[in-house]
Design a protein around this motif. Structure first.
Motif, PDB file in Angstrom:
ATOM      1  N   MET A   1       0.832  -1.179   0.000  1.00 40.74           N
ATOM      2  CA  MET A   1       0.000   0.000   0.000  1.00 40.74           C
ATOM      3  C   MET A   1       0.871   1.234   0.000  1.00 40.74           C
ATOM      4  N   PRO A   2       0.650   2.187  -0.907  1.00 41.47           N
ATOM      5  CA  PRO A   2       1.489   3.371  -0.932  1.00 41.47           C
ATOM      6  C   PRO A   2       1.275   4.229   0.304  1.00 41.47           C
ATOM      7  N   ARG A   3       2.372   4.691   0.900  1.00 33.30           N
ATOM      8  CA  ARG A   3       2.298   5.592   2.047  1.00 33.30           C
ATOM      9  C   ARG A   3       3.244   6.750   1.804  1.00 33.30           C
ATOM     10  N   PRO A   4       2.735   7.955   1.628  1.00 26.44           N
ATOM     11  CA  PRO A   4       3.621   9.092   1.393  1.00 26.44           C
ATOM     12  C   PRO A   4       4.601   9.248   2.556  1.00 26.44           C
ATOM     13  N   SER A   5       5.836   9.537   2.245  1.00 28.32           N
ATOM     14  CA  SER A   5       6.835   9.692   3.291  1.00 28.32           C
ATOM     15  C   SER A   5       6.618  10.964   4.091  1.00 28.32           C
ATOM     16  N   ALA A   6       6.075  11.959   3.467  1.00 33.64           N
ATOM     17  CA  ALA A   6       5.803  13.217   4.164  1.00 33.64           C
ATOM     18  C   ALA A   6       4.616  13.887   3.504  1.00 33.64           C
ATOM     19  N   THR A   7       3.693  14.330   4.315  1.00 28.99           N
ATOM     20  CA  THR A   7       2.512  15.001   3.786  1.00 28.99           C
ATOM     21  C   THR A   7       2.463  16.409   4.357  1.00 28.99           C
ATOM     22  N   PRO A   8       2.499  17.435   3.515  1.00 23.43           N
ATOM     23  CA  PRO A   8       2.465  18.797   4.034  1.00 23.43           C
ATOM     24  C   PRO A   8       1.137  19.091   4.715  1.00 23.43           C
ATOM     25  N   ARG A   9       1.179  20.008   5.666  1.00 21.37           N
ATOM     26  CA  ARG A   9      -0.039  20.388   6.348  1.00 21.37           C
ATOM     27  C   ARG A   9      -1.028  20.946   5.335  1.00 21.37           C
ATOM     28  N   ARG A  10      -2.264  20.477   5.408  1.00 18.04           N
ATOM     29  CA  ARG A  10      -3.270  20.949   4.474  1.00 18.04           C
ATOM     30  C   ARG A  10      -3.579  22.415   4.712  1.00 18.04           C
ATOM     31  N   ARG A  11      -4.093  23.041   3.708  1.00 20.26           N
ATOM     32  CA  ARG A  11      -4.468  24.437   3.831  1.00 20.26           C
ATOM     33  C   ARG A  11      -5.596  24.578   4.838  1.00 20.26           C
ATOM     34  N   ALA A  40     -17.779   1.221  10.138  1.00 21.66           N
ATOM     35  CA  ALA A  40     -18.244  -0.171  10.026  1.00 21.66           C
ATOM     36  C   ALA A  40     -17.247  -1.150  10.623  1.00 21.66           C
ATOM     37  N   GLY A  41     -16.075  -0.660  11.069  1.00 23.17           N
ATOM     38  CA  GLY A  41     -15.090  -1.539  11.681  1.00 23.17           C
ATOM     39  C   GLY A  41     -13.706  -1.369  11.071  1.00 23.17           C
ATOM     40  N   SER A  42     -12.748  -2.073  11.622  1.00 22.59           N
ATOM     41  CA  SER A  42     -11.369  -2.017  11.123  1.00 22.59           C
ATOM     42  C   SER A  42     -11.326  -2.462   9.662  1.00 22.59           C
ATOM     43  N   ARG A  43     -10.529  -1.772   8.870  1.00 21.51           N
ATOM     44  CA  ARG A  43     -10.448  -2.108   7.447  1.00 21.51           C
ATOM     45  C   ARG A  43      -9.005  -2.070   6.977  1.00 21.51           C
ATOM     46  N   ARG A  44      -8.662  -3.024   6.126  1.00 27.16           N
ATOM     47  CA  ARG A  44      -7.368  -2.982   5.459  1.00 27.16           C
ATOM     48  C   ARG A  44      -7.419  -1.954   4.336  1.00 27.16           C
ATOM     49  N   TYR A  45      -6.251  -1.520   3.909  1.00 29.79           N
ATOM     50  CA  TYR A  45      -6.188  -0.545   2.822  1.00 29.79           C
ATOM     51  C   TYR A  45      -6.897  -1.085   1.578  1.00 29.79           C
ATOM     52  N   THR A  46      -6.685  -2.359   1.263  1.00 33.92           N
ATOM     53  CA  THR A  46      -7.309  -2.927   0.065  1.00 33.92           C
ATOM     54  C   THR A  46      -8.834  -2.966   0.189  1.00 33.92           C
ATOM     55  N   ASP A  47      -9.332  -3.210   1.412  1.00 28.27           N
ATOM     56  CA  ASP A  47     -10.779  -3.195   1.625  1.00 28.27           C
ATOM     57  C   ASP A  47     -11.343  -1.804   1.400  1.00 28.27           C
ATOM     58  N   LEU A  48     -10.647  -0.808   1.943  1.00 31.31           N
ATOM     59  CA  LEU A  48     -11.097   0.572   1.761  1.00 31.31           C
ATOM     60  C   LEU A  48     -11.110   0.954   0.287  1.00 31.31           C
ATOM     61  N   ARG A  77      -1.008  -2.996  13.190  1.00 33.86           N
ATOM     62  CA  ARG A  77      -0.613  -4.260  12.565  1.00 33.86           C
ATOM     63  C   ARG A  77      -1.314  -5.409  13.268  1.00 33.86           C
ATOM     64  N   LEU A  78      -1.947  -6.281  12.491  1.00 35.47           N
ATOM     65  CA  LEU A  78      -2.621  -7.433  13.059  1.00 35.47           C
ATOM     66  C   LEU A  78      -1.595  -8.449  13.569  1.00 35.47           C
ATOM     67  N   ALA A  79      -1.989  -9.206  14.572  1.00 40.07           N
ATOM     68  CA  ALA A  79      -1.092 -10.220  15.131  1.00 40.07           C
ATOM     69  C   ALA A  79      -0.862 -11.334  14.113  1.00 40.07           C
ATOM     70  N   PRO A  80       0.298 -11.984  14.148  1.00 44.52           N
ATOM     71  CA  PRO A  80       0.552 -13.119  13.252  1.00 44.52           C
ATOM     72  C   PRO A  80      -0.525 -14.172  13.427  1.00 44.52           C
ATOM     73  N   PRO A  81      -0.857 -14.926  12.396  1.00 41.35           N
ATOM     74  CA  PRO A  81      -0.155 -14.958  11.103  1.00 41.35           C
ATOM     75  C   PRO A  81      -0.688 -13.978  10.076  1.00 41.35           C
ATOM     76  N   ALA A  82      -1.594 -13.062  10.473  1.00 38.78           N
ATOM     77  CA  ALA A  82      -2.190 -12.153   9.487  1.00 38.78           C
ATOM     78  C   ALA A  82      -1.152 -11.231   8.855  1.00 38.78           C
ATOM     79  N   SER A  83      -0.293 -10.634   9.684  1.00 42.60           N
ATOM     80  CA  SER A  83       0.785  -9.731   9.237  1.00 42.60           C
ATOM     81  C   SER A  83       0.296  -8.646   8.285  1.00 42.60           C
ATOM     82  N   ALA A  84      -0.943  -8.180   8.484  1.00 44.50           N
ATOM     83  CA  ALA A  84      -1.492  -7.096   7.668  1.00 44.50           C
ATOM     84  C   ALA A  84      -1.787  -5.913   8.572  1.00 44.50           C
ATOM     85  N   TYR A  85      -1.880  -4.737   7.965  1.00 50.67           N
ATOM     86  CA  TYR A  85      -2.227  -3.535   8.703  1.00 50.67           C
ATOM     87  C   TYR A  85      -3.712  -3.219   8.499  1.00 50.67           C
ATOM     88  N   VAL A  86      -4.328  -2.685   9.532  1.00 56.37           N
ATOM     89  CA  VAL A  86      -5.710  -2.233   9.420  1.00 56.37           C
ATOM     90  C   VAL A  86      -5.787  -0.798   9.934  1.00 56.37           C
TER      91      VAL A  86
END
Length: 238
Positions: A1-11, A40-48, A77-86
């Motif tokens: 999942m792409p994560r910007p390294s730095a995001t400027p403060r929004r206007r 609706a609950g915790s969601r992975r990036y792909t679900d969103l 981060r979900l506990a193993p064995p999921a190893s995914a972020y929500v």
């Protein structure tokens, strides 16, 4: 999942006003719809990404980063064995439910025939269904009630009564007090306020099952509605 390294403060609107401050945090395109999904609950990036048709991967990643920075959401981060972020809403983010409910009530009149380009997800009807259930006071008078709703597009659940209003995608996490099944057109009428749940049940457009207090109250309200319609028809019959 792409994560910007730095995001400027929004206007900012740079106004000492509560509404302006709120819009500084949630006024950007997609932010409130991401909140709708995370309510609706915790969601992975792909679900969103799957349930936000039309958002680009970069835009979604940026908005999620903004929401983390502004204290609306967290990434875990979900506990193993999921190893995914929500992603999950913080308490501040979850407090936006009344805002989404007010927006849904204001925009419900626009839910006429779906446009050819419109995506539909079952749980998008959860917010209006909360109001429809709460409009039957006896259905929520006994405390927490879990109601499972089945549409053509899938299943979602809502929780009402006892000050615990909320919703989730998929089946209820515990045995529901009531189950409702209807087609999407009927649910849209309920969302628009053109059809109440008791009237839909009495007319056979909404199937109701269950024997919890909420189901019994809805059934009683539907029976009362049906009896009233029958009596009116008999009174006007020549």
């Amino acid at each position: 999942m792409p994560r910007p390294s730095a995001t400027p403060r929004r206007r900012s609107y740079d106004q000492y006003c509560a509404s302006a401050r709120a819009l500084d945090a949630v006024g950007d395109r997609w932010t409130l719809l991401i909140v709708r999904e995370l309510l609706a609950g915790s969601r992975r990036y792909t679900d969103l990404h799957a349930d936000l048709p039309g958002v680009s991967t970069d835009m979604l990643a940026t908005r999620l980063k903004d929401m983390e920075r502004d204290g609306l959401a967290t990434r875990r981060r979900l506990a193993p064995p999921a190893s995914a972020y929500v992603y999950e809403l913080t308490e501040r983010g979850a407090a936006l439910l009344p805002v989404l409910r007010a927006l849904a009530a204001w925009g419900a009149s626009e839910l006429e025939t779906p446009r050819p380009v419109d995506a539909v997800r079952a749980h998008w009807f959860a917010i209006p269904l909360l109001g429809a259930l709460e409009s039957v006071p006896a259905a929520v008078a006994s405390g927490d009630a879990w109601v499972e709703v089945r549409l053509d597009e899938g299943v979602f659940h809502v929780r009402v009564g006892g000050g615990a209003a909320g919703y989730g995608d998929g089946p209820a996490p515990q045995a529901p007090d009531a189950r409702l099944a209807m087609d999407t057109a009927t649910c849209a009428e309920v969302a628009r306020g053109l059809l109440t749940l008791p009237a839909g049940i009495a007319a056979g457009r909404i199937a109701l099952t269950g024997d919890g207090p909420c189901a019994l109250a809805l059934r009683d309200a539907a029976d009362t509605r049906g009896s009233g319609v029958a009596a009116m028809a008999a009174a006007t019959r020549p």
